[in-house]
Design an enzyme around this catalytic site. Structure first.
Site, PDB file in Angstrom:
ATOM      1  N   THR A  28      31.752  39.015  33.920  1.00 53.66           N
ATOM      2  CA  THR A  28      30.663  39.465  34.925  1.00 53.66           C
ATOM      3  C   THR A  28      30.489  41.030  35.025  1.00 53.66           C
ATOM      4  O   THR A  28      29.596  41.505  35.516  1.00 53.66           O
ATOM      5  CB  THR A  28      31.255  39.195  36.350  1.00 53.66           C
ATOM      6  OG1 THR A  28      32.561  39.250  36.443  1.00 53.66           O
ATOM      7  CG2 THR A  28      31.262  37.565  36.608  1.00 53.66           C
TER       8      THR A  28
ATOM      9  N   LYS B 222      45.701  35.316  42.294  1.00 51.18           N
ATOM     10  CA  LYS B 222      45.460  35.649  40.631  1.00 51.18           C
ATOM     11  C   LYS B 222      46.144  36.413  40.242  1.00 51.18           C
ATOM     12  O   LYS B 222      45.946  37.835  40.543  1.00 51.18           O
ATOM     13  CB  LYS B 222      43.847  35.869  40.502  1.00 51.18           C
ATOM     14  CG  LYS B 222      43.379  36.106  39.114  1.00 51.18           C
ATOM     15  CD  LYS B 222      41.946  36.176  39.112  1.00 51.18           C
ATOM     16  CE  LYS B 222      41.482  37.597  38.761  1.00 51.18           C
ATOM     17  NZ  LYS B 222      41.767  38.194  37.490  1.00 51.18           N
TER      18      LYS B 222
ATOM     19  N   ASP C 108      45.575  34.534  34.945  1.00 43.47           N
ATOM     20  CA  ASP C 108      44.599  34.956  34.307  1.00 43.47           C
ATOM     21  C   ASP C 108      44.562  35.777  33.033  1.00 43.47           C
ATOM     22  O   ASP C 108      44.536  36.863  33.162  1.00 43.47           O
ATOM     23  CB  ASP C 108      43.382  35.430  35.243  1.00 43.47           C
ATOM     24  CG  ASP C 108      42.227  35.716  34.576  1.00 43.47           C
ATOM     25  OD1 ASP C 108      41.747  34.958  33.898  1.00 43.47           O
ATOM     26  OD2 ASP C 108      41.455  36.793  35.197  1.00 43.47           O
TER      27      ASP C 108
ATOM     28  N   LYS D   7      43.293  35.123  29.982  1.00 41.75           N
ATOM     29  CA  LYS D   7      42.275  35.000  29.161  1.00 41.75           C
ATOM     30  C   LYS D   7      42.591  34.913  27.348  1.00 41.75           C
ATOM     31  O   LYS D   7      42.051  35.812  26.864  1.00 41.75           O
ATOM     32  CB  LYS D   7      41.132  36.091  29.402  1.00 41.75           C
ATOM     33  CG  LYS D   7      40.687  36.185  30.709  1.00 41.75           C
ATOM     34  CD  LYS D   7      39.529  37.267  30.810  1.00 41.75           C
ATOM     35  CE  LYS D   7      38.923  37.197  32.461  1.00 41.75           C
ATOM     36  NZ  LYS D   7      39.768  37.767  33.187  1.00 41.75           N
TER      37      LYS D   7
ATOM     38  N   ARG E  68      38.832  43.764  45.155  1.00 38.37           N
ATOM     39  CA  ARG E  68      38.880  44.934  45.789  1.00 38.37           C
ATOM     40  C   ARG E  68      38.509  44.802  47.155  1.00 38.37           C
ATOM     41  O   ARG E  68      38.797  45.483  48.222  1.00 38.37           O
ATOM     42  CB  ARG E  68      37.877  45.941  45.029  1.00 38.37           C
ATOM     43  CG  ARG E  68      38.598  46.640  43.961  1.00 38.37           C
ATOM     44  CD  ARG E  68      37.988  47.225  42.716  1.00 38.37           C
ATOM     45  NE  ARG E  68      37.063  46.250  42.204  1.00 38.37           N
ATOM     46  CZ  ARG E  68      36.448  46.534  40.889  1.00 38.37           C
ATOM     47  NH1 ARG E  68      36.443  47.760  40.371  1.00 38.37           N
ATOM     48  NH2 ARG E  68      36.020  45.479  40.262  1.00 38.37           N
TER      49      ARG E  68
HETATM   50  O1  C5P Z   1      37.794  43.607  42.539  1.00 36.22           O
HETATM   51  P1  C5P Z   1      36.851  42.475  42.157  1.00 36.22           P
HETATM   52  O2  C5P Z   1      36.657  41.584  43.322  1.00 36.22           O
HETATM   53  O3  C5P Z   1      35.668  42.871  41.374  1.00 36.22           O
HETATM   54  O4  C5P Z   1      37.946  41.553  41.344  1.00 36.22           O
HETATM   55  C1  C5P Z   1      37.516  40.619  40.422  1.00 36.22           C
HETATM   56  C2  C5P Z   1      38.468  40.115  39.702  1.00 36.22           C
HETATM   57  O5  C5P Z   1      38.013  38.692  38.668  1.00 36.22           O
HETATM   58  C3  C5P Z   1      39.421  40.878  38.625  1.00 36.22           C
HETATM   59  O6  C5P Z   1      40.761  40.725  38.739  1.00 36.22           O
HETATM   60  C4  C5P Z   1      38.763  40.835  37.312  1.00 36.22           C
HETATM   61  O7  C5P Z   1      39.352  41.107  36.105  1.00 36.22           O
HETATM   62  C5  C5P Z   1      38.261  39.291  37.413  1.00 36.22           C
HETATM   63  N1  C5P Z   1      37.376  38.657  36.709  1.00 36.22           N
HETATM   64  C6  C5P Z   1      35.857  39.130  36.435  1.00 36.22           C
HETATM   65  N2  C5P Z   1      34.878  38.699  35.778  1.00 36.22           N
HETATM   66  C7  C5P Z   1      35.307  37.667  34.713  1.00 36.22           C
HETATM   67  C8  C5P Z   1      36.659  37.067  34.643  1.00 36.22           C
HETATM   68  C9  C5P Z   1      37.674  37.643  35.652  1.00 36.22           C
HETATM   69  O8  C5P Z   1      35.597  40.188  37.254  1.00 36.22           O
HETATM   70  N3  C5P Z   1      34.259  37.283  34.031  1.00 36.22           N
END
Ligand code: C5P
Length: 226
Positions: free
Chosen positions: A117, A30, A58, A60, A207
């Site tokens: 989220t 991603k 991604d 958006k 992460r």
């Molecule tokens: O580090 P972590 O596992 O929290 O990363 C989640 C990834 O998903 C990040 O790149 C964040 O921008 C993305 N994301 C998100 N919620 C959304 C859409 C994308 O956390 N609704």
């Protein structure tokens, strides 16, 4: 279920080091706004060259219909496999994007973002004047009617989305903490088992993978579980 690894590291080089460690594994990559803006579109072919990974770009998109569709066409020409836009841009914008992309010989999967989220319930209603659940239902129906392929949502909304649309309508769920890791800034996090029972088609993990001592090992553990 497919695993997307979020390349959210602070530099291009750190992202490339991570991807080299993942070479040969069945994961999607991603690429988000930071990397795309900093590293340019060239990063996408470079990433693909590192092991035949599928690319989820991604960005958006959220703008007026014609501007979104113009941007979507340019993105499709970059030969990525999946893209995102905001459902709150409206059904007309989503329809315009799909009608332009469907005219191409090959197009990426298109997913709509429902509720980020990171939103807590009160923060969400301050912006959308609605509950997360209602808004997700509304956005999903609208994205489904517009011919998109699925939604980005939290695990807790995945089953609802499939109920109101169809089982084939994809859900991609970030906010996954595979083995009980720290939630960081995510408000609604879920485990791998939660994602499985919610029938998520794709999970996004950032992460917990790139901050791990051994990213390849944790990625393999996740792949084994899903
Ligand atoms: O580090 P972590 O596992 O929290 O990363 C989640 C990834 O998903 C990040 O790149 C964040 O921008 C993305 N994301 C998100 N919620 C959304 C859409 C994308 O956390 N609704």
């Amino acid at each position: 279920m497919k695993l997307c690894v979020a390349l959210d590291l602070p530099s291009r080089n750190e992202n490339l080091v991570l991807v080299r460690e993942l070479s040969g594994l069945d994961v999607w990559l991603k690429v988000g706004l930071r990397s795309f803006l900093r590293d340019g579109a060239g990063i996408l072919s470079e990433l693909k060259g590192l092991g035949g990974f599928k690319i989820f770009l991604d960005l958006k998109l959220h703008d007026i219909p014609n501007t979104m569709a113009d941007a979507a066409e340019v993105i499709a020409a970059l030969d990525v496999d999946m893209i995102t836009l905001h459902a709150s841009a409206g059904e007309r914008a989503m329809c315009e994007v799909m009608s332009r992309l469907n005219a191409l010989s090959k197009r990426p999967l298109v997913l709509a973002v429902s509720a980020l989220t990171s939103f807590k319930a009160d923060e969400f209603s301050a912006v959308y004047n609605d509950s997360v659940e209602n808004a997700v239902r509304k956005f999903s129906l609208s994205a489904h009617r517009a011919g998109l392929d699925g939604m980005v949502c939290s695990v807790f909304e995945s089953a609802l989305i499939k109920d109101v649309t169809s089982d084939e309508f994809l859900t991609l769920t970030p906010g996954i903490r595979p083995f009980g890791e720290s939630t960081n800034d995510q408000s609604r996090v879920a485990s791998l088992d939660d994602a499985k029972s919610a029938k998520s088609d794709f999970i996004v993990v950032g992460r917990p993978i790139y901050k791990a001592q051994n990213p390849r090992e944790i990625t393999q553990k996740i792949l084994a579980q899903i």
